[in-house]
Design a protein around this motif. Structure first.
Motif, PDB file in Angstrom:
ATOM      1  N   GLN A 109       0.849  -1.180   0.000  1.00 58.16           N
ATOM      2  CA  GLN A 109       0.000   0.000   0.000  1.00 58.16           C
ATOM      3  C   GLN A 109       0.895   1.243   0.000  1.00 58.16           C
ATOM      4  OE1 GLN A 109      -2.724  -0.286   3.301  1.00 58.16           O
ATOM      5  NE2 GLN A 109      -2.978  -2.498   3.022  1.00 58.16           N
ATOM      6  N   TRP A 110       0.723   2.080  -1.007  1.00 57.38           N
ATOM      7  CA  TRP A 110       1.609   3.225  -1.179  1.00 57.38           C
ATOM      8  C   TRP A 110       1.579   4.161   0.018  1.00 57.38           C
ATOM      9  CZ3 TRP A 110       5.761   4.906  -3.123  1.00 57.38           C
ATOM     10  CH2 TRP A 110       6.021   6.267  -3.235  1.00 57.38           C
ATOM     11  N   ASP A 111       0.393   4.335   0.627  1.00 56.96           N
ATOM     12  CA  ASP A 111       0.303   5.270   1.744  1.00 56.96           C
ATOM     13  C   ASP A 111       1.077   4.772   2.962  1.00 56.96           C
ATOM     14  OD1 ASP A 111      -1.443   3.171   2.102  1.00 56.96           O
ATOM     15  OD2 ASP A 111      -2.923   4.354   3.196  1.00 56.96           O
ATOM     16  N   ARG A 112       1.272   3.453   3.061  1.00 54.18           N
ATOM     17  CA  ARG A 112       2.098   2.914   4.149  1.00 54.18           C
ATOM     18  C   ARG A 112       3.581   2.899   3.788  1.00 54.18           C
ATOM     19  NH1 ARG A 112      -0.616   0.532   8.285  1.00 54.18           N
ATOM     20  NH2 ARG A 112      -2.788  -0.071   7.951  1.00 54.18           N
ATOM     21  N   ALA A 113       3.864   2.729   2.494  1.00 51.46           N
ATOM     22  CA  ALA A 113       5.252   2.572   2.057  1.00 51.46           C
ATOM     23  C   ALA A 113       6.003   3.891   1.986  1.00 51.46           C
ATOM     24  CB  ALA A 113       5.291   1.884   0.692  1.00 51.46           C
ATOM     25  N   ILE A 114       5.308   4.963   1.683  1.00 48.42           N
ATOM     26  CA  ILE A 114       5.999   6.217   1.383  1.00 48.42           C
ATOM     27  C   ILE A 114       6.796   6.745   2.567  1.00 48.42           C
ATOM     28  CG2 ILE A 114       3.961   7.614   1.964  1.00 48.42           C
ATOM     29  CD1 ILE A 114       4.865   9.573  -0.223  1.00 48.42           C
ATOM     30  N   VAL A 115       6.280   6.567   3.796  1.00 50.18           N
ATOM     31  CA  VAL A 115       6.980   7.130   4.953  1.00 50.18           C
ATOM     32  C   VAL A 115       8.305   6.422   5.224  1.00 50.18           C
ATOM     33  CG1 VAL A 115       6.849   7.629   7.417  1.00 50.18           C
ATOM     34  CG2 VAL A 115       4.850   7.984   5.969  1.00 50.18           C
ATOM     35  N   PRO A 116       8.333   5.086   5.429  1.00 52.62           N
ATOM     36  CA  PRO A 116       9.628   4.461   5.692  1.00 52.62           C
ATOM     37  C   PRO A 116      10.599   4.541   4.526  1.00 52.62           C
ATOM     38  CG  PRO A 116       7.909   2.804   5.436  1.00 52.62           C
ATOM     39  CD  PRO A 116       7.221   4.117   5.519  1.00 52.62           C
ATOM     40  N   VAL A 117      10.082   4.504   3.292  1.00 56.61           N
ATOM     41  CA  VAL A 117      10.964   4.604   2.126  1.00 56.61           C
ATOM     42  C   VAL A 117      11.608   5.988   2.064  1.00 56.61           C
ATOM     43  CG1 VAL A 117      11.027   4.639  -0.393  1.00 56.61           C
ATOM     44  CG2 VAL A 117       9.766   2.834   0.788  1.00 56.61           C
ATOM     45  N   ALA A 118      10.791   7.025   2.229  1.00 54.50           N
ATOM     46  CA  ALA A 118      11.328   8.387   2.217  1.00 54.50           C
ATOM     47  C   ALA A 118      12.277   8.609   3.391  1.00 54.50           C
ATOM     48  CB  ALA A 118      10.185   9.404   2.267  1.00 54.50           C
ATOM     49  N   ALA A 119      11.917   8.088   4.571  1.00 52.07           N
ATOM     50  CA  ALA A 119      12.780   8.235   5.745  1.00 52.07           C
ATOM     51  C   ALA A 119      14.114   7.545   5.538  1.00 52.07           C
ATOM     52  CB  ALA A 119      12.075   7.673   6.981  1.00 52.07           C
ATOM     53  N   ALA A 120      14.094   6.376   4.868  1.00 46.06           N
ATOM     54  CA  ALA A 120      15.338   5.669   4.585  1.00 46.06           C
ATOM     55  C   ALA A 120      16.245   6.493   3.678  1.00 46.06           C
ATOM     56  CB  ALA A 120      15.035   4.308   3.949  1.00 46.06           C
ATOM     57  N   PHE A 121      15.665   7.115   2.657  1.00 45.63           N
ATOM     58  CA  PHE A 121      16.459   7.960   1.765  1.00 45.63           C
ATOM     59  C   PHE A 121      17.022   9.166   2.526  1.00 45.63           C
ATOM     60  CE2 PHE A 121      14.586   5.623  -1.749  1.00 45.63           C
ATOM     61  CZ  PHE A 121      15.598   5.655  -2.687  1.00 45.63           C
ATOM     62  N   GLY A 122      16.203   9.764   3.391  1.00 45.21           N
ATOM     63  CA  GLY A 122      16.714  10.867   4.208  1.00 45.21           C
ATOM     64  C   GLY A 122      17.835  10.423   5.127  1.00 45.21           C
ATOM     65  N   GLY A 123      17.710   9.195   5.661  1.00 39.50           N
ATOM     66  CA  GLY A 123      18.735   8.657   6.547  1.00 39.50           C
ATOM     67  C   GLY A 123      19.993   8.219   5.827  1.00 39.50           C
ATOM     68  N   VAL A 124      19.956   8.220   4.503  1.00 49.88           N
ATOM     69  CA  VAL A 124      21.148   7.915   3.692  1.00 49.88           C
ATOM     70  C   VAL A 124      21.806   9.200   3.204  1.00 49.88           C
ATOM     71  CG1 VAL A 124      21.913   6.965   1.478  1.00 49.88           C
ATOM     72  CG2 VAL A 124      20.434   5.615   2.969  1.00 49.88           C
ATOM     73  N   VAL A 125      20.997  10.113   2.700  1.00 47.04           N
ATOM     74  CA  VAL A 125      21.527  11.328   2.071  1.00 47.04           C
ATOM     75  C   VAL A 125      22.194  12.248   3.089  1.00 47.04           C
ATOM     76  CG1 VAL A 125      20.897  13.435   0.837  1.00 47.04           C
ATOM     77  CG2 VAL A 125      19.891  11.245   0.163  1.00 47.04           C
ATOM     78  N   VAL A 126      21.532  12.518   4.211  1.00 48.09           N
ATOM     79  CA  VAL A 126      22.077  13.465   5.192  1.00 48.09           C
ATOM     80  C   VAL A 126      23.399  12.978   5.789  1.00 48.09           C
ATOM     81  CG1 VAL A 126      21.655  14.671   7.362  1.00 48.09           C
ATOM     82  CG2 VAL A 126      19.816  14.451   5.675  1.00 48.09           C
ATOM     83  N   PRO A 127      23.517  11.721   6.260  1.00 45.68           N
ATOM     84  CA  PRO A 127      24.822  11.261   6.766  1.00 45.68           C
ATOM     85  C   PRO A 127      25.925  11.325   5.715  1.00 45.68           C
ATOM     86  CG  PRO A 127      23.092   9.789   7.498  1.00 45.68           C
ATOM     87  CD  PRO A 127      22.468  10.710   6.505  1.00 45.68           C
ATOM     88  N   ALA A 128      25.586  10.984   4.473  1.00 46.10           N
ATOM     89  CA  ALA A 128      26.592  11.036   3.406  1.00 46.10           C
ATOM     90  C   ALA A 128      27.072  12.468   3.181  1.00 46.10           C
ATOM     91  CB  ALA A 128      26.011  10.462   2.117  1.00 46.10           C
ATOM     92  N   LEU A 129      26.152  13.414   3.199  1.00 49.59           N
ATOM     93  CA  LEU A 129      26.527  14.823   3.009  1.00 49.59           C
ATOM     94  C   LEU A 129      27.381  15.329   4.172  1.00 49.59           C
ATOM     95  CD1 LEU A 129      23.193  16.332   1.610  1.00 49.59           C
ATOM     96  CD2 LEU A 129      25.313  15.834   0.355  1.00 49.59           C
ATOM     97  N   ILE A 130      27.035  14.925   5.384  1.00 42.23           N
ATOM     98  CA  ILE A 130      27.822  15.347   6.555  1.00 42.23           C
ATOM     99  C   ILE A 130      29.241  14.792   6.469  1.00 42.23           C
ATOM    100  CG2 ILE A 130      28.076  15.014   9.052  1.00 42.23           C
ATOM    101  CD1 ILE A 130      25.060  15.231   9.292  1.00 42.23           C
ATOM    102  N   TYR A 131      29.357  13.509   6.126  1.00 42.03           N
ATOM    103  CA  TYR A 131      30.689  12.909   5.990  1.00 42.03           C
ATOM    104  C   TYR A 131      31.487  13.613   4.891  1.00 42.03           C
ATOM    105  CZ  TYR A 131      34.374   9.495   5.175  1.00 42.03           C
ATOM    106  OH  TYR A 131      35.605   8.891   5.020  1.00 42.03           O
ATOM    107  N   ALA A 132      30.839  13.868   3.747  1.00 44.86           N
ATOM    108  CA  ALA A 132      31.531  14.509   2.631  1.00 44.86           C
ATOM    109  C   ALA A 132      31.983  15.916   2.998  1.00 44.86           C
ATOM    110  CB  ALA A 132      30.613  14.545   1.411  1.00 44.86           C
TER     111      ALA A 132
END
Length: 451
Positions: A109-132
């Protein structure tokens, strides 16, 4: 007198109550991963102590001992066998879990999937940017930008299972789904960034066992109806050949595990000739049930044992490692970046979709889960070895950063969620949830009008 409805009550809920079947499955999974997480930590501690003891040479000698067959690049050290071979089993389960969630789980169900999927991407992008940002002036250190992007499922779930017995199921499902999607992103990073010198011939040859594996997995009920264990005798060797060809092609061999996991049927299809009333399970569920114990109890702890051993070099060496930009980038990325990335992305999704957090949750709960997501142990160690190699100075600094960050993340997440666990335990004591004779809580059953 009629009561004016609250406009917010009609809004879609973010991280709302999952299905009862999903709650039961996640609860069972949490119990299994708790033991695996403890074995993982124990194996890593033994490796760290051994690598810094007077017998350190023995540890590194064992880790670097080469065994295997030279063709297809299969003469590897024991440490490499653990990283390329045993860890493929872990990623196979990641593939199974992700496919089951998308096909038959709540993520369909897209309405259930969007939150953890988006949160996972946020949890990948921000740490990578901080390290860089921290390592921008050092191109060699910058190669490790992906190290703080990963979340260790076994370690994080084990901590949550120990401290979070009364936390809402939606919160635990959020962490697990977040970690699975996070690992999928890490797998894509490994495949795209850390694969080099691709042998197209070997890659094309790998399609033969892959197609055979997919066909056997899909038709196993028909082919092996009267001999329930015989299909293992074909699936395992075919999968091993596919793994070997992927390894020889230059793509990291753990990718083979995920691809094989995606080919396994996750939905049970009716077959003619089944006995009436006989309980049947899809092959993905059978594989997950049988292999999770082997993965969590053996494969991942052995990998941790061979990967966690780093000679710190006493107090002076530890001080040097802690002050290195690689270490600082990893610690800041995992501890701070995960909290900022996951929490802010979840908040942003609720604003964009005009939804609201489920009434059973508070934003501090999301912060606590985001802190636990900073435990990047297993996959972070793998990415560190791919980034800097085994036994290098930068690689050792990266491992120190992973250990320190994972410890801090576990402590911070535990402090927040332990307090929240007491809060939810008090609520549960005040408001007992009724259940009927079927044992299913009433909140998970369809509501009916009563006269």
């Amino acid at each position: 007198m009629s009561r004016t409805p609250d406009p917010s009550s009609a809004r879609r809920r973010t991280l709302g109550r999952a299905s009862y079947a999903e709650v039961v499955r996640i609860g069972t999974l949490l119990r299994k991963e708790t033991v695996g997480g403890m074995l993982l930590v124990g194996a890593a501690l033994i490796a760290i102590v051994w690598a810094n003891s007077p017998f350190a040479d023995t540890y590194f000698s064992i880790r670097d001992t080469e065994v295997g067959y030279a063709p297809w690049h299969l003469r590897l050290s024991l440490g490499s066998w653990a990283a390329d071979g045993l860890l493929a089993m872990f990623f196979f389960l990641v593939g199974l879990e992700l496919k089951r969630e998308v096909i038959v789980g709540d993520l369909r169900q897209w309405d259930r999937a969007i939150v953890p999927v988006a949160a996972a991407f946020g949890g990948v992008v921000v740490p990578a940017l901080i390290y860089a940002a921290i390592n921008w002036s050092n191109p060699e250190a910058l190669r490790g930008w992906a190290i703080p992007t990963a979340t260790d499922i076994a370690f994080a779930v084990a901590v949550l299972a120990i401290i979070g017995s009364r936390l809402p199921p939606a919160l635990r499902i959020f962490l697990l789904t977040l970690a699975v999607v996070d690992d999928l992103i890490a797998i894509l990073i490994i495949a795209l960034i850390y694969s080099s010198g691709i042998d197209v011939t070997m890659l094309l040859w790998s399609l033969v066992p892959l197609v055979a594996y997919a066909l056997l997995a899909r038709r196993q009920r028909t082919l092996f109806r009267h001999r329930q264990l015989s299909w293992w005798l074909l699936l395992l060797p075919v999968g091993a050949v596919f793994w070997a060809l992927i390894h020889a092609s230059g793509i990291h061999a753990t990718i083979a595990g995920v691809v094989l996991g995606f080919t396994v049927p996750a939905r049970l299809r009716a077959d003619r000739g089944e006995r009436p009333g006989e309980e049947q399970h899809a092959l993905a569920e059978i594989f997950e049930h049988r292999m999770r114990v082997l993965s969590a109890g053996f494969a991942v702890p052995v990998f941790a044992f061979f990967s966690a051993g780093v000679a710190v070099g006493g107090l002076e060496g530890l001080t040097s490692a802690l002050s290195a930009t690689v270490t600082i980038g990893i610690v800041t990325g995992l501890v701070v970046g995960k909290i900022i990335g996951i929490t802010s992305t979840t908040w942003l999704v609720t604003r964009v979709t005009r939804s609201s957090l489920d009434p059973s949750l508070r934003w501090i709960d999301i912060v606590g889960v985001a802190a636990l997501a900073g435990i990047g142990f297993t996959v972070s160690l793998l990415v560190a070895e791919l980034s800097f190699g085994v036994g290098t100075e930068l690689g050792d600094h990266a491992k120190v950063g992973i250990f320190v960050a994972s410890l801090i993340a576990a402590v911070v997440g535990s402090i927040i969620l332990t307090a929240r666990n007491r809060h939810y335990a008090a609520l549960a004591a005040e408001e007992q949830v009724d259940s009927d004779a079927d044992g299913i809580p009433d909140v998970y059953e369809p509501k009916t009008d009563r006269g």
